[in-house]
Design a protein around this motif. Structure first.
Motif, PDB file in Angstrom:
ATOM      1  N   GLU A  27     -29.193 -13.210  -4.861  1.00  0.00           N
ATOM      2  CA  GLU A  27     -28.957 -13.572  -3.440  1.00  0.00           C
ATOM      3  C   GLU A  27     -27.943 -12.779  -2.696  1.00  0.00           C
ATOM      4  N   LEU A  28     -27.067 -11.965  -3.186  1.00  0.00           N
ATOM      5  CA  LEU A  28     -26.367 -11.057  -2.708  1.00  0.00           C
ATOM      6  C   LEU A  28     -26.973  -9.787  -2.225  1.00  0.00           C
ATOM      7  N   LEU A  29     -27.872  -9.487  -3.001  1.00  0.00           N
ATOM      8  CA  LEU A  29     -28.860  -8.130  -2.557  1.00  0.00           C
ATOM      9  C   LEU A  29     -29.817  -8.640  -1.368  1.00  0.00           C
ATOM     10  N   LEU A  30     -30.270  -9.847  -1.346  1.00  0.00           N
ATOM     11  CA  LEU A  30     -30.964 -10.435  -0.281  1.00  0.00           C
ATOM     12  C   LEU A  30     -29.941 -10.550   1.011  1.00  0.00           C
ATOM     13  N   TYR A  71     -19.530 -13.437  -1.170  1.00  0.00           N
ATOM     14  CA  TYR A  71     -20.030 -13.367   0.029  1.00  0.00           C
ATOM     15  C   TYR A  71     -19.252 -12.876   1.032  1.00  0.00           C
ATOM     16  N   ARG A  72     -17.827 -12.933   1.189  1.00  0.00           N
ATOM     17  CA  ARG A  72     -16.869 -12.467   1.841  1.00  0.00           C
ATOM     18  C   ARG A  72     -16.982 -11.113   1.742  1.00  0.00           C
ATOM     19  N   ARG A 152     -21.458  -8.572  13.993  1.00  0.00           N
ATOM     20  CA  ARG A 152     -20.870  -9.680  13.764  1.00  0.00           C
ATOM     21  C   ARG A 152     -21.621 -11.032  13.940  1.00  0.00           C
ATOM     22  N   GLN A 153     -22.347 -10.790  15.130  1.00  0.00           N
ATOM     23  CA  GLN A 153     -23.176 -11.722  15.588  1.00  0.00           C
ATOM     24  C   GLN A 153     -24.370 -11.937  14.638  1.00  0.00           C
ATOM     25  N   ALA A 154     -24.856 -11.051  14.090  1.00  0.00           N
ATOM     26  CA  ALA A 154     -25.866 -11.145  13.133  1.00  0.00           C
ATOM     27  C   ALA A 154     -25.081 -11.744  11.820  1.00  0.00           C
ATOM     28  N   ALA A 155     -24.208 -11.432  11.523  1.00  0.00           N
ATOM     29  CA  ALA A 155     -23.532 -12.012  10.184  1.00  0.00           C
ATOM     30  C   ALA A 155     -23.340 -13.442  10.492  1.00  0.00           C
ATOM     31  N   THR A 156     -22.754 -13.809  11.674  1.00  0.00           N
ATOM     32  CA  THR A 156     -22.455 -15.282  11.851  1.00  0.00           C
ATOM     33  C   THR A 156     -23.744 -16.184  12.096  1.00  0.00           C
ATOM     34  N   LEU A 157     -24.957 -15.525  12.257  1.00  0.00           N
ATOM     35  CA  LEU A 157     -26.046 -16.473  12.461  1.00  0.00           C
ATOM     36  C   LEU A 157     -26.588 -16.574  10.679  1.00  0.00           C
ATOM     37  N   ILE A 158     -26.282 -15.476   9.849  1.00  0.00           N
ATOM     38  CA  ILE A 158     -26.531 -15.469   8.505  1.00  0.00           C
ATOM     39  C   ILE A 158     -25.839 -16.504   7.794  1.00  0.00           C
ATOM     40  N   LEU A 159     -24.632 -16.531   8.069  1.00  0.00           N
ATOM     41  CA  LEU A 159     -23.724 -17.284   7.585  1.00  0.00           C
ATOM     42  C   LEU A 159     -23.898 -18.876   7.940  1.00  0.00           C
ATOM     43  N   ARG A 160     -24.267 -18.956   9.181  1.00  0.00           N
ATOM     44  CA  ARG A 160     -24.455 -20.560   9.508  1.00  0.00           C
ATOM     45  C   ARG A 160     -25.846 -21.042   9.367  1.00  0.00           C
ATOM     46  N   ASP A 161     -26.853 -20.193   9.827  1.00  0.00           N
ATOM     47  CA  ASP A 161     -28.028 -21.088   9.763  1.00  0.00           C
ATOM     48  C   ASP A 161     -29.111 -20.533   8.596  1.00  0.00           C
ATOM     49  N   VAL A 162     -28.532 -19.513   7.976  1.00  0.00           N
ATOM     50  CA  VAL A 162     -29.108 -19.307   6.720  1.00  0.00           C
ATOM     51  C   VAL A 162     -28.589 -19.789   5.342  1.00  0.00           C
ATOM     52  N   LEU A 163     -27.255 -19.453   5.250  1.00  0.00           N
ATOM     53  CA  LEU A 163     -26.656 -19.630   4.002  1.00  0.00           C
ATOM     54  C   LEU A 163     -25.654 -21.188   4.250  1.00  0.00           C
ATOM     55  N   GLY A 164     -25.807 -21.467   5.290  1.00  0.00           N
ATOM     56  CA  GLY A 164     -25.427 -23.036   5.602  1.00  0.00           C
ATOM     57  C   GLY A 164     -23.833 -23.411   5.585  1.00  0.00           C
ATOM     58  N   TYR A 165     -23.007 -22.235   5.662  1.00  0.00           N
ATOM     59  CA  TYR A 165     -21.717 -22.213   5.829  1.00  0.00           C
ATOM     60  C   TYR A 165     -21.227 -23.212   7.131  1.00  0.00           C
ATOM     61  N   SER A 166     -20.015 -23.920   7.196  1.00  0.00           N
ATOM     62  CA  SER A 166     -19.726 -24.673   8.268  1.00  0.00           C
ATOM     63  C   SER A 166     -19.174 -23.662   9.244  1.00  0.00           C
ATOM     64  N   GLY A 167     -18.935 -24.092  10.599  1.00  0.00           N
ATOM     65  CA  GLY A 167     -18.127 -23.248  11.351  1.00  0.00           C
ATOM     66  C   GLY A 167     -16.754 -22.672  10.985  1.00  0.00           C
ATOM     67  N   ALA A 168     -16.048 -23.777  10.463  1.00  0.00           N
ATOM     68  CA  ALA A 168     -14.633 -23.290   9.755  1.00  0.00           C
ATOM     69  C   ALA A 168     -14.881 -22.359   8.677  1.00  0.00           C
ATOM     70  N   GLU A 169     -15.831 -22.371   7.743  1.00  0.00           N
ATOM     71  CA  GLU A 169     -16.012 -21.717   6.645  1.00  0.00           C
ATOM     72  C   GLU A 169     -16.345 -20.250   7.439  1.00  0.00           C
ATOM     73  N   THR A 170     -17.167 -20.370   8.004  1.00  0.00           N
ATOM     74  CA  THR A 170     -17.710 -18.952   8.681  1.00  0.00           C
ATOM     75  C   THR A 170     -16.573 -18.033   9.445  1.00  0.00           C
ATOM     76  N   ALA A 171     -15.819 -19.024   9.977  1.00  0.00           N
ATOM     77  CA  ALA A 171     -14.611 -18.313  10.797  1.00  0.00           C
ATOM     78  C   ALA A 171     -13.755 -17.827   9.688  1.00  0.00           C
ATOM     79  N   GLU A 172     -13.340 -18.213   8.674  1.00  0.00           N
ATOM     80  CA  GLU A 172     -12.437 -17.962   7.481  1.00  0.00           C
ATOM     81  C   GLU A 172     -13.023 -16.632   6.898  1.00  0.00           C
ATOM     82  N   LEU A 173     -14.629 -16.804   6.666  1.00  0.00           N
ATOM     83  CA  LEU A 173     -15.025 -15.533   5.934  1.00  0.00           C
ATOM     84  C   LEU A 173     -14.969 -14.345   6.955  1.00  0.00           C
TER      85      LEU A 173
END
Length: 329
Positions: A27-30, A71-72, A152-173
């Motif tokens: 999953e990290l490779l993907l 993931y971070r 960073r915009q692409a990373a945000t989309l991946i973390l939120r909409d693909v991996l399902g991290y919350s807004g707070a988790e994504t901000a921390e990551l």
């Protein structure tokens, strides 16, 4: 068990470290592939991630899960690589004079991702905030759109909409604020292509393989939508519409005539795909069906080692794709 392995790994046990990280490697490779658009670059960044994780493991404080921590590291390694400047592939010299392209594409480093590497991954993302299913989130159009976004915009989309991290988790990551995450996510979603409609793809894919290996331009063109796109990474040439694609295929098929072109099914990016062989591996063809037609053809001009590697992932030969040496079916 994990706590015991983690204790041992933090004391320098390499086997324990492997036990902890191996389940996350695919999953990290993907993830790295989505960020970078290139499987070759993703493999390099995965190794960088694992080295950084091994070196940093003694300081891992266990405030987040090991998976989130990995993931971070992977996300930041990819962002660093993008910030430092990506190596762009050299534009290949075409083996025949191509017609004038409709446009010159920008994402010339895009590579296909073998479906076999998706085996064992969940069909839907593990995070509760995820909006995209696995097949949608690895599609060529989606991955190409990510490459056109600020990293960073692409990373945000991946973390939120693909991996399902919350807004707070994504901000921390990402080391930013939830407000910044929200704004970046809105812009990224606006730049993301809509999900293609489902299609009865088996018939159109089989007909394409048969027509393509016979070098039948008109039979291939009959399978295309009016607004079809043909792209050929790492070559920047792109052709839009049936007439432009017809002209390119006519020259391509004349070049290949009598040389025993074959196609072997080896799906990629959750889409039907073939490894093309023309006196040796000649690249990967990835199709985008829309209804009972094809809306896009991506012909990846890959080095032979890539074609062989990707061919090995596929074990299905398409019906009618093994013509005789004279090019006839």
């Amino acid at each position: 068990m994990e706590a015991s392995a983690l204790d041992r790994a933090q004391r320098g046990d390499a086997e324990a470290f492997r036990e902890l990280t191996q389940p996350h490697e695919r999953e990290l490779l993907l993830h790295c592939y989505r960020m970078l658009g290139s499987l070759a670059d993703a493999e390099d960044l995965l190794q960088d991630t694992l080295v950084a994780a091994w070196q940093g493991l003694p300081g891992f404080e266990r405030r987040a899960s090991l998976r989130t921590w990995l993931y971070r590291i992977a996300t930041n390694r990819c962002l660093n690589a993008l910030r430092d400047g990506r190596r762009r592939p050299r534009e290949p010299v075409p083996p025949f004079p191509p017609p004038a392209p409709t446009r010159r594409g920008e994402v010339t480093w895009l590579q296909p991702y073998p479906d076999a590497l998706l085996d064992g991954l969940p069909a839907s993302a593990p995070g509760p905030e995820a909006r995209l299913e696995l097949k949608e989130s690895v599609g060529l159009a989606f991955v190409a759109a990510l490459q056109r976004m600020p990293p960073r915009q692409a990373a945000t989309l991946i973390l939120r909409d693909v991996l399902g991290y919350s807004g707070a988790e994504t901000a921390e990551l990402l080391g930013t604020t939830e407000t910044a995450v929200k704004g970046a996510l809105q812009r990224a979603r606006a730049a993301t292509p809509s999900r293609p409609a489902g299609s009865p793809e088996d018939e159109v894919v089989s007909r394409f393989a048969d027509a393509f290996t016979r070098g039948d331009v008109e039979a291939v063109v009959a399978l295309l939508t009016d607004d079809v796109w043909l792209s050929m990474p790492p070559a920047p040439h792109e052709y839009h519409g049936r007439e432009a694609v017809r002209e390119f295929l006519a020259r391509s098929f004349r070049h290949a005539a009598g040389r025993g072109l074959t196609l072997t099914r080896a799906d990629a990016n959750g889409q039907p795909a073939f490894v093309a062989d023309l006196d040796g591996p000649a690249g990967i063809i990835v199709l985008t069906p829309r209804g009972d037609l094809l809306a896009a053809i991506a012909r990846f001009h890959l080095p032979p080692k890539w074609a062989r590697s990707l061919s090995a992932y596929g074990n299905r030969s398409a019906a009618g794709t093994k013509p005789g040496r004279d090019g006839s079916a």
